[in-house]
Design a protein around this motif. Structure first.
Motif, PDB file in Angstrom:
ATOM      1  N   ASN A   1      58.999 -33.213  38.215  1.00  0.00           N
ATOM      2  CA  ASN A   1      59.449 -34.521  38.703  1.00  0.00           C
ATOM      3  C   ASN A   1      60.698 -35.036  37.999  1.00  0.00           C
ATOM      4  O   ASN A   1      61.091 -36.176  38.189  1.00  0.00           O
ATOM      5  CB  ASN A   1      58.318 -35.543  38.553  1.00  0.00           C
ATOM      6  CG  ASN A   1      57.126 -35.220  39.427  1.00  0.00           C
ATOM      7  OD1 ASN A   1      57.125 -35.467  40.622  1.00  0.00           O
ATOM      8  ND2 ASN A   1      56.087 -34.632  38.821  1.00  0.00           N
ATOM      9  N   GLY A   2      61.305 -34.182  37.195  1.00  0.00           N
ATOM     10  CA  GLY A   2      62.470 -34.598  36.423  1.00  0.00           C
ATOM     11  C   GLY A   2      63.605 -35.122  37.287  1.00  0.00           C
ATOM     12  O   GLY A   2      64.243 -36.132  36.964  1.00  0.00           O
ATOM     13  N   ILE A   3      63.864 -34.458  38.411  1.00  0.00           N
ATOM     14  CA  ILE A   3      64.968 -34.889  39.280  1.00  0.00           C
ATOM     15  C   ILE A   3      64.689 -36.260  39.881  1.00  0.00           C
ATOM     16  O   ILE A   3      65.584 -37.095  40.006  1.00  0.00           O
ATOM     17  CB  ILE A   3      65.226 -33.832  40.385  1.00  0.00           C
ATOM     18  CG1 ILE A   3      66.518 -34.198  41.128  1.00  0.00           C
ATOM     19  CG2 ILE A   3      64.050 -33.730  41.342  1.00  0.00           C
ATOM     20  CD1 ILE A   3      66.979 -33.102  42.073  1.00  0.00           C
ATOM     21  N   HIS A   4      63.403 -36.520  40.213  1.00  0.00           N
ATOM     22  CA  HIS A   4      63.054 -37.840  40.755  1.00  0.00           C
ATOM     23  C   HIS A   4      63.236 -38.926  39.699  1.00  0.00           C
ATOM     24  O   HIS A   4      63.748 -40.008  39.993  1.00  0.00           O
ATOM     25  CB  HIS A   4      61.608 -37.840  41.253  1.00  0.00           C
ATOM     26  CG  HIS A   4      61.342 -36.852  42.343  1.00  0.00           C
ATOM     27  ND1 HIS A   4      62.056 -36.828  43.512  1.00  0.00           N
ATOM     28  CD2 HIS A   4      60.432 -35.848  42.447  1.00  0.00           C
ATOM     29  CE1 HIS A   4      61.607 -35.868  44.293  1.00  0.00           C
ATOM     30  NE2 HIS A   4      60.621 -35.248  43.666  1.00  0.00           N
TER      31      HIS A   4
ATOM     32  N   ILE B   1      65.755 -42.110  39.880  1.00  0.00           N
ATOM     33  CA  ILE B   1      65.282 -43.479  39.678  1.00  0.00           C
ATOM     34  C   ILE B   1      66.076 -44.156  38.569  1.00  0.00           C
ATOM     35  O   ILE B   1      66.452 -45.337  38.669  1.00  0.00           O
ATOM     36  CB  ILE B   1      63.774 -43.488  39.357  1.00  0.00           C
ATOM     37  CG1 ILE B   1      62.981 -43.062  40.600  1.00  0.00           C
ATOM     38  CG2 ILE B   1      63.321 -44.874  38.895  1.00  0.00           C
ATOM     39  CD1 ILE B   1      61.513 -42.818  40.339  1.00  0.00           C
ATOM     40  N   GLY B   2      66.363 -43.392  37.510  1.00  0.00           N
ATOM     41  CA  GLY B   2      67.178 -43.929  36.422  1.00  0.00           C
ATOM     42  C   GLY B   2      68.571 -44.313  36.904  1.00  0.00           C
ATOM     43  O   GLY B   2      69.125 -45.354  36.508  1.00  0.00           O
ATOM     44  N   ILE B   3      69.156 -43.473  37.775  1.00  0.00           N
ATOM     45  CA  ILE B   3      70.471 -43.773  38.336  1.00  0.00           C
ATOM     46  C   ILE B   3      70.400 -45.035  39.192  1.00  0.00           C
ATOM     47  O   ILE B   3      71.304 -45.890  39.145  1.00  0.00           O
ATOM     48  CB  ILE B   3      70.984 -42.573  39.159  1.00  0.00           C
ATOM     49  CG1 ILE B   3      71.321 -41.409  38.221  1.00  0.00           C
ATOM     50  CG2 ILE B   3      72.203 -42.965  39.990  1.00  0.00           C
ATOM     51  CD1 ILE B   3      71.637 -40.115  38.939  1.00  0.00           C
ATOM     52  N   PHE B   4      69.328 -45.173  39.970  1.00  0.00           N
ATOM     53  CA  PHE B   4      69.158 -46.379  40.796  1.00  0.00           C
ATOM     54  C   PHE B   4      69.133 -47.635  39.925  1.00  0.00           C
ATOM     55  O   PHE B   4      69.775 -48.645  40.241  1.00  0.00           O
ATOM     56  CB  PHE B   4      67.863 -46.293  41.602  1.00  0.00           C
ATOM     57  CG  PHE B   4      67.898 -45.332  42.762  1.00  0.00           C
ATOM     58  CD1 PHE B   4      69.101 -44.853  43.256  1.00  0.00           C
ATOM     59  CD2 PHE B   4      66.718 -44.921  43.372  1.00  0.00           C
ATOM     60  CE1 PHE B   4      69.138 -43.971  44.335  1.00  0.00           C
ATOM     61  CE2 PHE B   4      66.737 -44.049  44.447  1.00  0.00           C
ATOM     62  CZ  PHE B   4      67.947 -43.577  44.933  1.00  0.00           C
ATOM     63  N   ILE B   5      68.386 -47.574  38.849  1.00  0.00           N
ATOM     64  CA  ILE B   5      68.301 -48.735  37.945  1.00  0.00           C
ATOM     65  C   ILE B   5      69.675 -49.055  37.360  1.00  0.00           C
ATOM     66  O   ILE B   5      70.101 -50.216  37.312  1.00  0.00           O
ATOM     67  CB  ILE B   5      67.269 -48.474  36.826  1.00  0.00           C
ATOM     68  CG1 ILE B   5      65.860 -48.365  37.422  1.00  0.00           C
ATOM     69  CG2 ILE B   5      67.318 -49.588  35.784  1.00  0.00           C
ATOM     70  CD1 ILE B   5      64.799 -47.925  36.425  1.00  0.00           C
ATOM     71  N   ALA B   6      70.391 -47.995  36.947  1.00  0.00           N
ATOM     72  CA  ALA B   6      71.726 -48.191  36.375  1.00  0.00           C
ATOM     73  C   ALA B   6      72.674 -48.794  37.413  1.00  0.00           C
ATOM     74  O   ALA B   6      73.480 -49.682  37.097  1.00  0.00           O
ATOM     75  CB  ALA B   6      72.273 -46.858  35.865  1.00  0.00           C
ATOM     76  N   LEU B   7      72.588 -48.325  38.662  1.00  0.00           N
ATOM     77  CA  LEU B   7      73.448 -48.857  39.723  1.00  0.00           C
ATOM     78  C   LEU B   7      73.204 -50.349  39.935  1.00  0.00           C
ATOM     79  O   LEU B   7      74.148 -51.130  40.088  1.00  0.00           O
ATOM     80  CB  LEU B   7      73.193 -48.105  41.033  1.00  0.00           C
ATOM     81  CG  LEU B   7      73.791 -46.708  41.183  1.00  0.00           C
ATOM     82  CD1 LEU B   7      73.360 -46.089  42.510  1.00  0.00           C
ATOM     83  CD2 LEU B   7      75.313 -46.767  41.101  1.00  0.00           C
ATOM     84  N   CYS B   8      71.936 -50.717  39.939  1.00  0.00           N
ATOM     85  CA  CYS B   8      71.596 -52.130  40.165  1.00  0.00           C
ATOM     86  C   CYS B   8      72.148 -53.022  39.064  1.00  0.00           C
ATOM     87  O   CYS B   8      72.725 -54.076  39.333  1.00  0.00           O
ATOM     88  CB  CYS B   8      70.076 -52.289  40.274  1.00  0.00           C
ATOM     89  SG  CYS B   8      69.361 -51.540  41.747  1.00  0.00           S
ATOM     90  N   PHE B   9      71.985 -52.589  37.825  1.00  0.00           N
ATOM     91  CA  PHE B   9      72.492 -53.403  36.717  1.00  0.00           C
ATOM     92  C   PHE B   9      74.020 -53.377  36.665  1.00  0.00           C
ATOM     93  O   PHE B   9      74.646 -54.349  36.234  1.00  0.00           O
ATOM     94  CB  PHE B   9      71.895 -52.928  35.397  1.00  0.00           C
ATOM     95  CG  PHE B   9      70.530 -53.489  35.116  1.00  0.00           C
ATOM     96  CD1 PHE B   9      70.373 -54.793  34.670  1.00  0.00           C
ATOM     97  CD2 PHE B   9      69.395 -52.724  35.322  1.00  0.00           C
ATOM     98  CE1 PHE B   9      69.123 -55.325  34.427  1.00  0.00           C
ATOM     99  CE2 PHE B   9      68.129 -53.241  35.084  1.00  0.00           C
ATOM    100  CZ  PHE B   9      67.994 -54.549  34.633  1.00  0.00           C
ATOM    101  N   ALA B  10      74.625 -52.264  37.102  1.00  0.00           N
ATOM    102  CA  ALA B  10      76.087 -52.202  37.136  1.00  0.00           C
ATOM    103  C   ALA B  10      76.633 -53.158  38.194  1.00  0.00           C
ATOM    104  O   ALA B  10      77.615 -53.873  37.952  1.00  0.00           O
ATOM    105  CB  ALA B  10      76.547 -50.775  37.424  1.00  0.00           C
ATOM    106  N   TYR B  11      76.005 -53.184  39.367  1.00  0.00           N
ATOM    107  CA  TYR B  11      76.479 -54.074  40.421  1.00  0.00           C
ATOM    108  C   TYR B  11      76.261 -55.535  40.022  1.00  0.00           C
ATOM    109  O   TYR B  11      77.141 -56.379  40.247  1.00  0.00           O
ATOM    110  CB  TYR B  11      75.748 -53.780  41.735  1.00  0.00           C
ATOM    111  CG  TYR B  11      76.389 -54.455  42.929  1.00  0.00           C
ATOM    112  CD1 TYR B  11      77.239 -53.746  43.770  1.00  0.00           C
ATOM    113  CD2 TYR B  11      76.179 -55.805  43.198  1.00  0.00           C
ATOM    114  CE1 TYR B  11      77.855 -54.366  44.866  1.00  0.00           C
ATOM    115  CE2 TYR B  11      76.782 -56.430  44.281  1.00  0.00           C
ATOM    116  CZ  TYR B  11      77.633 -55.709  45.104  1.00  0.00           C
ATOM    117  OH  TYR B  11      78.231 -56.333  46.163  1.00  0.00           O
TER     118      TYR B  11
END
Length: 826
Positions: free
Chosen positions: A8-11, A15-25
């Motif tokens: 499940n590492g890729i998932h 998910i980590g990238i999604f969280i980073a995107l949200c905080f970046a935006y």
């Protein structure tokens, strides 16, 4: 455990990238700032009394008097402690600040759906980004439509659960459906849920057709059985909110009229069609799916000092700063909506891939997506295409309860990226030869590229860039500048700016379409690896959507938390009124439109407020007694002690202290009977509320006229105020009729005299009244709605069933996978 992380590492990385995107935006949230949302501010105004008593008592009241004289609190804000989804949503919001939480839910829900569709994780991430960053999803966040945004966020995972169930994963799929549908319903935006179900009805029809054709109806109907159970559980989890909402809905402006059709300003049932169709999508306006500013973007604020309008004004001698300011006020949006926060933009790359999917995707899900796409498109047209809209409005259950029909395009916003991503999946599946795939790619490029080139080269061939009231708008400028020629020049310059905006975005979209076509070509021709292509798709889609979303929701929309926590500032008149220690009085604020503002509701018990569903009786009272002129007798019976007005110069507010206000409760010596609701309303035109009560004949059985006497030396006082529990003391020599300046709502209010329940009835069209026994007694009104308390019991039972069932389904699924991994090779 190591195997689990490996598998499940890729998932987890995505998910980590999604969280980073949200905080970046939404980077201002890291600095402690909050998103300013006007509708949230409005909600805070209406919720103030509820929240104050929640802080004081540890639980929220079920009724509030802060708006429209009084209404159920659970239509504004309510706790549903037996509903497990309340805790899930609250937990998520506690971890992630607003609006990071909602966008993350957009992403995670869509990612789950694409994974269920057996899409490669990186391509699934691209699809999740395409859905989450759809412009409408960000515009509603900026506006503060938080419940709507949450409801949209659960579209994708609900569909994921349904697809799993249809594939034969009956237990896990149905319980996931129940779980996410329960969250969807708890979001409390029935309109969005309703629109999703319209699309799902088509899916059910297509599945039945194929099952009958393939003679596999047994498995299909088994799936339907599990899904039906899922719906029952999800509804049961939300029994408290659904029951109270249904009950309240029958009594609101969306329910049946109490007055006869010829006398009522409201329709006999449902919303007025013109009101419901108020925000209808223009038929050609759907070009914004591909070119965001083709229709001018948002209603205003799109132009600057470089615009044709600003340059013209500077040429005419206007100072550059003034010219730029005037340009910013110009309405660049030229569609027929009253106003708009921005276009429905699904992404140039995404829409190109969607069109390609129409030609290269072979799975039957394409036909559902296409059918639902067409339906949602036609319904979004509303008044602009009444042939279909009117069929649904007039004959389809509940459809006439909702307004702003363009919002059904939120469902379209999920359908488009679904087919787009399936098109990319098809390109790498190996099931079709490259020649067929290239034919589909070229056709999609010709269609999307052709539309873009027409707007880029000959924009007026497809689009007008003028509103239907273009000539009237010129006349407005004539009145402003006093010169017909100059006014025409200014408005023509505005049209040029609209054309420039469309061309600029057409060029932009052309670049992204060519990038998308190039990536798809490279994928089909195996010039790049699939994983690299998927990641490039995700990256370019993100850049495309991100930059457009920034036009409507940027760092400038964030403000200090102090302004969010204290959204309203008390005026001197508010402070003066609040010094009045008496209980139960109301305030009528005429400094703004009192029925579109919650400013007064934040500080006082107000006759006005803002809510999408007022009690119909109250709305009818406003229509009949407040529209032409304000009926002072009605103000008296509503215990309106203070009216706030503006001074003649408009620079300050003044208080009118109304000594004729009837008070929280009073005794009346006489009754005037009304045979109909119309007669009851007409009686209010001229009457003295302190001398008589106008009562409908349907309540005659609740009054013993032989016992009722004239109230001599009788007195009644409100001694304790709680929004959903009012206590009075009175003294009377004989039985008397008491009228209470409290809004009539017969779905939960009970009356007690010295602890014993007695009947109460309606008086003066909207108030409560009761026959009280002679003597010295205590009267209590308690709001005890069965729909809430029994609904909460049902909710608790179904919440336990849902969590237990979901845990069991996950256990079975994990054990099954483990047994498969451990099974010896044969």
């Amino acid at each position: 455990m190591n195997n689990w992380f490996k598998n499940n590492g890729i998932h987890l990385a995505i998910i980590g990238i999604f969280i980073a995107l949200c905080f970046a935006y939404f980077s201002p949230v890291i600095q402690g700032k909050s998103l300013y949302q006007n509708d949230v501010r409005q909600a805070q105004g209406g919720q103030k009394e509820i929240m104050d008593y929640r802080a004081k008592d540890g639980k929220a009241p079920l009724w509030t008097n802060s708006m429209f004289g009084g209404m159920p609190a659970y239509q504004i804000w309510a706790e549903y402690p037996s509903n497990v989804t309340s805790y899930i949503i609250s937990f998520f919001k506690t971890i992630f600040p607003t609006p990071v939480d909602t966008v993350l839910l957009y992403l995670l829900g869509a990612y789950l759906l694409f994974c269920v569709l057996r899409i490669h994780p990186w391509l699934a991430a691209a699809g999740a980004i395409a859905f989450a960053f759809s412009s409408y999803n960000f515009q509603i966040l900026e506006a503060g439509h938080s419940n709507k945004a949450l409801a949209i966020a659960f579209f994708a995972p609900i569909l994921a659960g349904i697809i799993l169930t249809l594939r034969g994963k009956y237990l896990l799929g149905s319980l996931l459906t129940a779980f996410f549908l329960a969250l969807e319903i708890r979001s409390n935006h029935i309109q969005m849920t309703y629109y999703l179900f319209l699309a799902l009805l088509i899916l059910i029809g297509i599945e039945i057709y194929h099952a009958v054709k393939a003679k596999t109806t047994t498995g299909l109907f088994k799936s339907f059985g599990y899904l039906a159970a899922a719906v029952i559980i999800a509804v049961g989890v939300n029994a408290g909110s659904l029951w109270t909402t249904y009950e309240y809905g029958q009594e609101t402006t969306r329910g049946k009229s109490n007055l006869t059709a010829e006398n009522a300003s409201q329709p006999a049932d449902g919303l007025d069609k013109e009101y419901a169709y108020g925000w209808s999508q223009g038929i050609m306006e759907n070009i914004t799916f591909l070119i965001p500013n083709a229709y001018g973007g948002a209603s205003g604020g799109e132009l600057d000092e470089k615009s044709h309008v600003a340059k013209l004004l500077v040429e005419k001698g206007i100072a550059p700063e003034q010219a730029a300011g005037a340009a910013r006020e110009m309405p660049t949006y030229w569609g027929e909506k009253a106003f708009t926060s921005g276009p429905f933009y699904f992404g140039a790359i995404v829409f190109f891939l969607f069109v390609a999917g129409l030609f290269i995707v072979k799975s039957r899900i394409k036909w559902w997506i296409l059918s639902a796409f067409v339906l949602t498109l036609f319904l979004s047209f509303g008044k602009n295409f009444p042939l279909i809209s009117d069929l649904f409005f007039n004959y389809f259950p509940l459809y006439n309860k909702f307004r702003a029909v363009e919002s059904i395009l939120a469902v379209t916003g999920l359908l488009v990226p679904m087919l787009a991503i399936l098109a990319v999946k098809e390109a790498v599946s190996g099931e079709q030869d490259s020649k067929t795939l290239m034919k589909g790619l070229k056709t999609a490029l010709y269609i999307t590229g052709g539309i873009i080139l027409v707007v880029l080269i000959m924009p007026t061939l497809l689009l007008d860039f003028k509103t239907s009231n273009h000539d009237e708008y010129i006349q407005q400028w004539v009145q402003r500048v006093g010169d017909q020629g100059l006014a025409t020049e200014i408005v023509n310059a505005l049209v040029k700016d609209r054309i420039s905006m469309a061309r600029a975005d057409a060029f932009r979209s052309l670049i992204f379409v060519l990038i998308g076509a190039g990536l798809l070509w490279a994928l089909i021709q195996k010039k790049i690896t699939a994983q690299l292509a998927f990641m490039l798709f995700a990256g370019t889609i993100l850049v495309d959507m991100w930059t457009v979303d920034r036009r409507y929701l940027s760092n400038e929309n964030f403000t200090d938390n102090q302004q969010i926590q204290e959204p309203f500032r008390a005026r001197q008149v508010d402070e003066l009124i609040k010094r009045d220690p008496t209980l139960g009085y109301r305030v009528f604020d005429l400094t703004t439109n009192p029925f579109l503002s919650v400013d007064a509701s934040y500080f006082h018990h107000s006759l006005g407020g803002y809510h999408a569903a007022k009690l119909k009786r109250y709305q009818e009272l406003l229509d009949k007694q407040f529209s032409a002129s304000i009926n002072e007798d009605v103000l008296d019976m509503l215990n309106t002690k203070y009216v706030i007005t503006r001074s003649e110069d408009g620079q300050s507010e003044r208080i009118q202290n109304r000594e004729t206000a009837a008070g929280p409760a009073w005794f009346v010596p006489g009754i005037r009977w009304a045979k109909t609701d119309d007669e009851e309303m007409a009686g209010l035109n001229s009457f003295d509320p302190k001398k008589e009560a106008i009562i409908h004949e349907e309540f005659k059985s609740l009054i013993d006229a032989k016992k009722v006497g004239v109230p001599v030396n009788a007195d009644i006082k409100l001694i304790n105020y709680h929004p959903d529990h009012l206590t009075y003391e009175y003294s009377a020599a004989n039985d008397v009729i008491a009228v209470f300046s409290e809004i009539w709502y017969d779905k939960g209010w009970n009356t007690y005299v010295d602890g014993e329940k007695i009947p109460h009835f309606r008086a003066n069209y909207v108030l409560r009244a009761a026959q009280l026994p002679g003597g010295n007694h205590k009267v209590e009104f308690k709001f005890e709605p069965t729909s809430y308390y029994t609904g909460e019991t049902i909710s608790l039972i179904c919440s336990i069933l849902l969590i237990a069932g979901l845990a069991f389904a996950i256990f079975v699924e994990v054990r099954g996978k483990r047994n498969t991994e451990l099974a010896p090779n044969t």
